[in-house]
Design a protein around this motif. Structure first.
Motif, PDB file in Angstrom:
ATOM      1  N   ALA A 235       0.838  -1.209   0.000  1.00  8.83           N
ATOM      2  CA  ALA A 235       0.000   0.000   0.000  1.00  8.83           C
ATOM      3  C   ALA A 235       0.871   1.258   0.000  1.00  8.83           C
ATOM      4  O   ALA A 235       0.523   2.269   0.582  1.00  8.83           O
ATOM      5  CB  ALA A 235      -0.913  -0.005   1.231  1.00  8.83           C
ATOM      6  N   GLY A 236       2.002   1.179  -0.691  1.00  6.44           N
ATOM      7  CA  GLY A 236       2.985   2.243  -0.635  1.00  6.44           C
ATOM      8  C   GLY A 236       2.565   3.565  -1.239  1.00  6.44           C
ATOM      9  O   GLY A 236       3.238   4.581  -1.025  1.00  6.44           O
ATOM     10  N   PHE A 237       1.466   3.599  -2.016  1.00  8.33           N
ATOM     11  CA  PHE A 237       1.022   4.855  -2.636  1.00  8.33           C
ATOM     12  C   PHE A 237      -0.424   5.167  -2.255  1.00  8.33           C
ATOM     13  O   PHE A 237      -1.157   5.813  -2.989  1.00  8.33           O
ATOM     14  CB  PHE A 237       1.178   4.769  -4.163  1.00  8.33           C
ATOM     15  CG  PHE A 237       1.282   6.096  -4.850  1.00  8.33           C
ATOM     16  CD1 PHE A 237       2.248   7.024  -4.496  1.00  8.33           C
ATOM     17  CD2 PHE A 237       0.407   6.429  -5.887  1.00  8.33           C
ATOM     18  CE1 PHE A 237       2.342   8.253  -5.140  1.00  8.33           C
ATOM     19  CE2 PHE A 237       0.491   7.648  -6.535  1.00  8.33           C
ATOM     20  CZ  PHE A 237       1.467   8.568  -6.161  1.00  8.33           C
ATOM     21  N   ILE A 238      -0.826   4.702  -1.064  1.00  7.70           N
ATOM     22  CA  ILE A 238      -2.195   4.924  -0.591  1.00  7.70           C
ATOM     23  C   ILE A 238      -2.138   5.733   0.687  1.00  7.70           C
ATOM     24  O   ILE A 238      -1.528   5.314   1.679  1.00  7.70           O
ATOM     25  CB  ILE A 238      -2.926   3.595  -0.327  1.00  7.70           C
ATOM     26  CG1 ILE A 238      -2.999   2.765  -1.615  1.00  7.70           C
ATOM     27  CG2 ILE A 238      -4.328   3.851   0.225  1.00  7.70           C
ATOM     28  CD1 ILE A 238      -3.586   1.379  -1.412  1.00  7.70           C
ATOM     29  N   THR A 239      -2.772   6.879   0.693  1.00  8.92           N
ATOM     30  CA  THR A 239      -2.842   7.683   1.922  1.00  8.92           C
ATOM     31  C   THR A 239      -4.084   8.563   1.893  1.00  8.92           C
ATOM     32  O   THR A 239      -4.585   8.922   0.824  1.00  8.92           O
ATOM     33  CB  THR A 239      -1.567   8.534   2.107  1.00  8.92           C
ATOM     34  OG1 THR A 239      -1.502   9.003   3.453  1.00  8.92           O
ATOM     35  CG2 THR A 239      -1.524   9.717   1.150  1.00  8.92           C
ATOM     36  N   GLY A 240      -4.596   8.861   3.071  1.00  5.74           N
ATOM     37  CA  GLY A 240      -5.766   9.727   3.194  1.00  5.74           C
ATOM     38  C   GLY A 240      -7.072   9.092   2.768  1.00  5.74           C
ATOM     39  O   GLY A 240      -8.055   9.798   2.515  1.00  5.74           O
ATOM     40  N   GLN A 241      -7.128   7.768   2.738  1.00  2.00           N
ATOM     41  CA  GLN A 241      -8.317   7.083   2.242  1.00  2.00           C
ATOM     42  C   GLN A 241      -9.179   6.544   3.382  1.00  2.00           C
ATOM     43  O   GLN A 241      -8.691   6.268   4.474  1.00  2.00           O
ATOM     44  CB  GLN A 241      -7.915   5.937   1.316  1.00  2.00           C
ATOM     45  CG  GLN A 241      -7.098   6.392   0.129  1.00  2.00           C
ATOM     46  CD  GLN A 241      -7.788   7.481  -0.674  1.00  2.00           C
ATOM     47  OE1 GLN A 241      -8.918   7.292  -1.155  1.00  2.00           O
ATOM     48  NE2 GLN A 241      -7.139   8.622  -0.830  1.00  2.00           N
ATOM     49  N   THR A 242     -10.464   6.391   3.090  1.00  2.00           N
ATOM     50  CA  THR A 242     -11.435   5.854   4.042  1.00  2.00           C
ATOM     51  C   THR A 242     -12.073   4.622   3.412  1.00  2.00           C
ATOM     52  O   THR A 242     -12.706   4.726   2.359  1.00  2.00           O
ATOM     53  CB  THR A 242     -12.516   6.892   4.373  1.00  2.00           C
ATOM     54  OG1 THR A 242     -11.893   8.076   4.855  1.00  2.00           O
ATOM     55  CG2 THR A 242     -13.492   6.357   5.416  1.00  2.00           C
ATOM     56  N   ILE A 243     -11.903   3.478   4.035  1.00  2.00           N
ATOM     57  CA  ILE A 243     -12.350   2.220   3.459  1.00  2.00           C
ATOM     58  C   ILE A 243     -13.398   1.582   4.362  1.00  2.00           C
ATOM     59  O   ILE A 243     -13.152   1.311   5.535  1.00  2.00           O
ATOM     60  CB  ILE A 243     -11.167   1.262   3.260  1.00  2.00           C
ATOM     61  CG1 ILE A 243     -10.132   1.907   2.334  1.00  2.00           C
ATOM     62  CG2 ILE A 243     -11.641  -0.080   2.710  1.00  2.00           C
ATOM     63  CD1 ILE A 243      -8.845   1.123   2.200  1.00  2.00           C
ATOM     64  N   SER A 244     -14.571   1.358   3.803  1.00  2.00           N
ATOM     65  CA  SER A 244     -15.662   0.731   4.541  1.00  2.00           C
ATOM     66  C   SER A 244     -15.560  -0.789   4.440  1.00  2.00           C
ATOM     67  O   SER A 244     -15.341  -1.337   3.361  1.00  2.00           O
ATOM     68  CB  SER A 244     -17.018   1.193   3.991  1.00  2.00           C
ATOM     69  OG  SER A 244     -18.081   0.485   4.590  1.00  2.00           O
ATOM     70  N   VAL A 245     -15.714  -1.446   5.589  1.00  2.27           N
ATOM     71  CA  VAL A 245     -15.776  -2.922   5.624  1.00  2.27           C
ATOM     72  C   VAL A 245     -17.097  -3.265   6.290  1.00  2.27           C
ATOM     73  O   VAL A 245     -17.181  -3.370   7.524  1.00  2.27           O
ATOM     74  CB  VAL A 245     -14.574  -3.506   6.396  1.00  2.27           C
ATOM     75  CG1 VAL A 245     -14.625  -5.038   6.381  1.00  2.27           C
ATOM     76  CG2 VAL A 245     -13.249  -3.020   5.811  1.00  2.27           C
ATOM     77  N   SER A 246     -18.134  -3.396   5.482  1.00  3.22           N
ATOM     78  CA  SER A 246     -19.485  -3.478   6.045  1.00  3.22           C
ATOM     79  C   SER A 246     -20.383  -4.502   5.366  1.00  3.22           C
ATOM     80  O   SER A 246     -21.596  -4.476   5.555  1.00  3.22           O
ATOM     81  CB  SER A 246     -20.160  -2.101   5.948  1.00  3.22           C
ATOM     82  OG  SER A 246     -20.335  -1.742   4.577  1.00  3.22           O
ATOM     83  N   GLY A 247     -19.802  -5.389   4.577  1.00  2.00           N
ATOM     84  CA  GLY A 247     -20.632  -6.378   3.886  1.00  2.00           C
ATOM     85  C   GLY A 247     -21.579  -5.773   2.887  1.00  2.00           C
ATOM     86  O   GLY A 247     -22.573  -6.398   2.507  1.00  2.00           O
ATOM     87  N   GLY A 248     -21.282  -4.550   2.450  1.00  2.00           N
ATOM     88  CA  GLY A 248     -22.124  -3.877   1.460  1.00  2.00           C
ATOM     89  C   GLY A 248     -23.227  -3.025   2.060  1.00  2.00           C
ATOM     90  O   GLY A 248     -24.039  -2.459   1.328  1.00  2.00           O
ATOM     91  N   LEU A 249     -23.284  -2.915   3.412  1.00  2.00           N
ATOM     92  CA  LEU A 249     -24.356  -2.142   4.030  1.00  2.00           C
ATOM     93  C   LEU A 249     -24.320  -0.686   3.594  1.00  2.00           C
ATOM     94  O   LEU A 249     -25.344  -0.074   3.342  1.00  2.00           O
ATOM     95  CB  LEU A 249     -24.242  -2.239   5.559  1.00  2.00           C
ATOM     96  CG  LEU A 249     -25.284  -1.455   6.365  1.00  2.00           C
ATOM     97  CD1 LEU A 249     -26.689  -1.980   6.073  1.00  2.00           C
ATOM     98  CD2 LEU A 249     -24.984  -1.553   7.849  1.00  2.00           C
ATOM     99  N   THR A 250     -23.121  -0.114   3.519  1.00  3.34           N
ATOM    100  CA  THR A 250     -22.980   1.277   3.065  1.00  3.34           C
ATOM    101  C   THR A 250     -22.074   1.275   1.851  1.00  3.34           C
ATOM    102  O   THR A 250     -20.895   0.954   1.947  1.00  3.34           O
ATOM    103  CB  THR A 250     -22.370   2.161   4.170  1.00  3.34           C
ATOM    104  OG1 THR A 250     -21.095   1.652   4.549  1.00  3.34           O
ATOM    105  CG2 THR A 250     -23.272   2.181   5.387  1.00  3.34           C
ATOM    106  N   MET A 251     -22.630   1.661   0.716  1.00  7.71           N
ATOM    107  CA  MET A 251     -21.875   1.629  -0.522  1.00  7.71           C
ATOM    108  C   MET A 251     -21.593   3.011  -1.107  1.00  7.71           C
ATOM    109  O   MET A 251     -20.971   3.131  -2.149  1.00  7.71           O
ATOM    110  CB  MET A 251     -22.603   0.797  -1.583  1.00  7.71           C
ATOM    111  CG  MET A 251     -22.746  -0.671  -1.201  1.00  7.71           C
ATOM    112  SD  MET A 251     -23.361  -1.643  -2.583  1.00  7.71           S
ATOM    113  CE  MET A 251     -23.549  -3.250  -1.820  1.00  7.71           C
ATOM    114  N   SER A 252     -22.053   4.048  -0.433  1.00  9.73           N
ATOM    115  CA  SER A 252     -21.815   5.391  -0.937  1.00  9.73           C
ATOM    116  C   SER A 252     -20.358   5.761  -0.733  1.00  9.73           C
ATOM    117  O   SER A 252     -19.678   5.220   0.148  1.00  9.73           O
ATOM    118  CB  SER A 252     -22.704   6.403  -0.213  1.00  9.73           C
ATOM    119  OG  SER A 252     -22.446   6.407   1.162  1.00  9.73           O
ATOM    120  N   GLY A 253     -19.871   6.709  -1.540  1.00 10.64           N
ATOM    121  CA  GLY A 253     -18.471   7.107  -1.465  1.00 10.64           C
ATOM    122  C   GLY A 253     -18.155   7.897  -0.213  1.00 10.64           C
ATOM    123  O   GLY A 253     -19.025   8.273   0.534  1.00 10.64           O
TER     124      GLY A 253
END
Length: 253
Positions: A235-253
């Protein structure tokens, strides 16, 4: 995953649930894990399990709402080498409609879920900046992205952590430090069980399982993969991101 072997990882709330599962995964990847938890016995149990499996781990009884205690524990860890990774996982809430809540509850929720991570960042980020590298993964919540009934102040704290993560990612990108946030959806942890007991709790759980496209609550083991990935060289070029782990409950950006 690449680049985790030998890394020194501080993880808060590592005595149970998502935290304990993530500590074990970091150890499996070859990292040296420092388990911070308010419950010292739980921290020691996690560390002992890792050691018995051939991994490296240490346990610290730490109240993250106490700034002095945080700085003392971090100093103990950093005295033996760099702090390569920080995972802010500790959290707490009680399910209460906002208009029925009181300021004592607000204070406790804010102290644990907002001030606690701020203390950890304030202790660790200067060390990472000096060494010109570091990864931070903040366990926020989908409550901070889309709201959650009965969790108004908790949602405010987690939304604050998401915004803080993005801001610090911008401030520190040129210092070799990357920060990202992981947002769990409803998860079968001791915290969830504490406010989902009895008949009402069964109804809440059933309703959530129906609402989640994948048909179940998350389990603690659903999170270590993404947390370790964000801490790894992959993940060397990933920063400032928000990642949802919810089984698809919330799919909005």
């Amino acid at each position: 995953m690449r680049g985790l072997k030998g890394k020194r990882v501080i993880l808060t709330g590592g005595g149970s649930g998502i935290g304990a599962a993530t500590c074990r995964r970091f150890a499996e990847e070859g990292a040296h894990v420092f388990v911070f938890d308010l419950d010292g016995n739980a921290a020691r149990e996690t560390a002992s399990a890792i050691q018995q499996g051939g991994g490296e781990a240490g346990a610290f009884e730490v109240d993250i709402t106490n700034r002095d205690a945080v700085f003392s524990a971090v100093e103990d860890v950093s005295g033996g080498g760099p702090v390569d990774v920080l995972v802010n996982n500790a959290g707490w809430d009680r399910l209460v409609p906002f208009i029925e809540s009181d300021t004592d509850l607000w204070t406790r929720v804010i102290d644990i879920n907002l001030y606690g991570p701020l203390h950890m960042h304030h202790a660790v980020l200067p060390l990472m900046k000096k060494q010109r590298h570091g990864r931070v993964v903040n366990i926020a919540s989908d409550a901070g992205r889309v709201g959650s009934s009965g969790e108004a102040v908790y949602s405010a704290c987690k939304g604050g952590i998401i915004a803080f993560t993005k801001t610090m990612a911008r401030e520190l990108a040129r210092s070799g430090i990357q920060l990202n946030a992981v947002c769990p959806g409803p998860t079968d942890t001791p915290l969830f069980s504490s406010f989902a007991e009895g008949e009402t709790g069964d109804k809440i759980k059933t309703a959530l399982e129906k609402a989640i496209p994948m048909g179940r609550l998350a389990q603690p083991g659903d999170f270590p993969g993404i947390v370790c990935f964000l801490a790894s060289d992959d993940a060397g070029f990933i920063t400032g991101q928000t990642i949802s782990v919810s089984g698809g409950l919330t799919m909005s950006g």
